[in-house]
Design a protein around this motif. Sequence first.
Motif, PDB file in Angstrom:
ATOM      1  N   ARG A 204       3.582   8.013  -3.150  1.00 17.98           N
ATOM      2  CA  ARG A 204       2.180   7.639  -2.881  1.00 17.98           C
ATOM      3  C   ARG A 204       1.410   7.428  -4.180  1.00 17.98           C
ATOM      4  NH1 ARG A 204       2.549   5.088   0.569  1.00 17.98           N
ATOM      5  NH2 ARG A 204       0.306   4.967   0.815  1.00 17.98           N
ATOM      6  N   SER A 207       2.288   4.107  -5.589  1.00 23.16           N
ATOM      7  CA  SER A 207       1.738   2.998  -4.812  1.00 23.16           C
ATOM      8  C   SER A 207       0.222   2.875  -5.020  1.00 23.16           C
ATOM      9  CB  SER A 207       2.139   3.170  -3.348  1.00 23.16           C
ATOM     10  OG  SER A 207       1.045   3.099  -2.512  1.00 23.16           O
ATOM     11  N   LEU A 208      -0.462   3.990  -5.145  1.00 26.15           N
ATOM     12  CA  LEU A 208      -1.911   3.943  -5.414  1.00 26.15           C
ATOM     13  C   LEU A 208      -2.173   3.312  -6.767  1.00 26.15           C
ATOM     14  CD1 LEU A 208      -2.908   7.467  -4.130  1.00 26.15           C
ATOM     15  CD2 LEU A 208      -3.792   5.291  -3.275  1.00 26.15           C
ATOM     16  N   GLU A 210      -0.263   1.186  -8.296  1.00 28.32           N
ATOM     17  CA  GLU A 210       0.007  -0.257  -8.209  1.00 28.32           C
ATOM     18  C   GLU A 210      -1.205  -1.012  -7.672  1.00 28.32           C
ATOM     19  OE1 GLU A 210       3.524  -0.465  -5.811  1.00 28.32           O
ATOM     20  OE2 GLU A 210       4.746   0.399  -7.429  1.00 28.32           O
ATOM     21  N   GLN A 211      -2.000  -0.322  -6.844  1.00 25.44           N
ATOM     22  CA  GLN A 211      -3.211  -0.964  -6.310  1.00 25.44           C
ATOM     23  C   GLN A 211      -4.382  -0.880  -7.272  1.00 25.44           C
ATOM     24  OE1 GLN A 211      -3.786   0.747  -2.310  1.00 25.44           O
ATOM     25  NE2 GLN A 211      -1.595   1.065  -2.419  1.00 25.44           N
ATOM     26  N   GLY A 212      -4.155  -0.327  -8.448  1.00 28.06           N
ATOM     27  CA  GLY A 212      -5.188  -0.367  -9.479  1.00 28.06           C
ATOM     28  C   GLY A 212      -5.913   0.943  -9.709  1.00 28.06           C
ATOM     29  N   MET A 213      -5.535   2.009  -9.004  1.00 32.45           N
ATOM     30  CA  MET A 213      -6.244   3.272  -9.189  1.00 32.45           C
ATOM     31  C   MET A 213      -5.794   3.950 -10.482  1.00 32.45           C
ATOM     32  SD  MET A 213      -6.759   6.129  -6.243  1.00 32.45           S
ATOM     33  CE  MET A 213      -7.492   5.033  -5.050  1.00 32.45           C
TER      34      MET A 213
END
Lengths: 273, 284
Positions: A204, A207-208, A210-213
């Motif tokens: 997780r 993946s977070l 990768e979304q820019g966080m």
Amino acid sequence: MTENAIGSSPAQQEQVSTESRISGENEFAIEVRDLVKRYPKAQFNAVDGISFTVKRGEIFGLLGPNGAGKTTTIGILTTGVLPTGGSAKIMGLDVAANPVRVRQRIAVVPQKSNLDKRLRARELLTFHASYHAVPRAEREARADRLLAEFGLADRGKDNVNHYSGGMAQRLMLARALMHTPDVLFLDEPTNSLDPQSRLFIWDRIRSLNEQGMTILLTTHDMDEAEQLCERIAIMDHGHILVLDTTDELLKLVPGSANLEDVFISLTGRTLRS
Amino acid sequence: MNTTTTAHDYSSAAAERSRSLFSVSFLAFLALLRRDLLIARHDFIGNLVQWLVVPAFFLFIFGRVLPQTGAAAPAYGALLLPGMVAMSLLMTALFGITLPLVIDIGNEREIEDRLLAPLPTAFVALEKVLFAALTSLIAGALVFPLAFLILGNAYQVRTDSIGTLISMMILSAFAGASLGLTLGTAVKAEQIGLLNSVILLPIIFTGCVYFSWSALDSIKWFQVVVLFNPLTYSSEGLRGVMTPGLHGNALPALDMRWVLLGLAVTIVVFLSLGIKGFIRRAVR
């Protein structure tokens, strides 16, 4: 103009754009300069003049044994601890001067469960979002989506007292995402979790990111630091001993197989001591 | 699997952040209030029993049994009732904030998520005060129908100054909640047992609940001591607006100006001490 100035007053926009200039067009999500914390009646500084920056979209690790000052550093960055000296900024906002604005941009998953036991699991998520002014329809939809993603869809009505350690950790991570923070702080995120839950949380986190966080995590687990972090600061006794990418850190000590070896050669102690 | 946050989430997050600081804090304050209301709704039956049992016993024994057995004057119920309303208001507010706060802020840190909400830390404390005051007003109001049922003919309440009566109840509720905030941040979880003997009993027995202040003329030192108890002002204030006159004269009660001053000082002093204590415990 930067994204965080949308709709704010001219004075606020001015402040944000000044901050942006100082921080290199807001390239940094976290900026820490000469940060010091001494708790009342303490003999030593818990954090002793540390400086570092974390770029937007980076996963940054603070690695060190218990008592190194990692949790205090997170405490200051998340407005729960007042610094004694130096400065810390999140997305260009000074944490001591603008705690309310900083809280809008961050989320924290603490070391020990701090779930509001008077609420049921799903209520925990929706109330968290409502503290952050997320509109009702949106927070309801987001809670359902996150419960499903974190494998808790059928446990939303449960009392969290009945949750296992792994479930509580997943729920705390879901809660942290309810208001879409820019910066996520994870304090020992997989400490005392079983291997399966650990891999799930790691997945997780990636993946977070990768979304820019932007993610800052503390750990005393070298494996976790090596697996997840782009750059790592090794802390001990309130100081940052070294700060670099994993590869560069390994090069520091010829012949070292992992970060534990690096830590031992720097301090003469093991990470878990 | 990678749908945790969407572009829509980010754009709505930007909209939430663009609100003014006041509006952000106000919305968070309302959300905290809604959380407490939801929990109170879950616990409603338990709370109701808690609010009714103590005043019911006191009213029955002191307002009904003692007068009927001749151990107290027939009109004692009328003198006792304002004291019971004051005690319910002050104690419900005080314990409604002290006990949860001691537990929340002590070992469990369950309050952390609320402290990380985007509002000034002092507002988190103020929300607790407001909520405790609101619930104690319900508890205080419930004493009236309870007394009507228990006291029978001895139930006598003046209705010529309802406005003053309600204002007095509101002030008492906030005085209790302010006191509770200070205690809640000063007392440690392991000292909770002491609250009963060190705080609850002295407040109740020196708060002019069972006797009027003017009746203490014969015990001067005690008459002075009770003036340090906020409950005295609450009891006497309510006595002044509730009790019917005897033979055309109002029952003597502490002057309303002293009552207002006593309650105002309690609220100002303990609210500021409590907020300071709360911030000290919340932000290390």
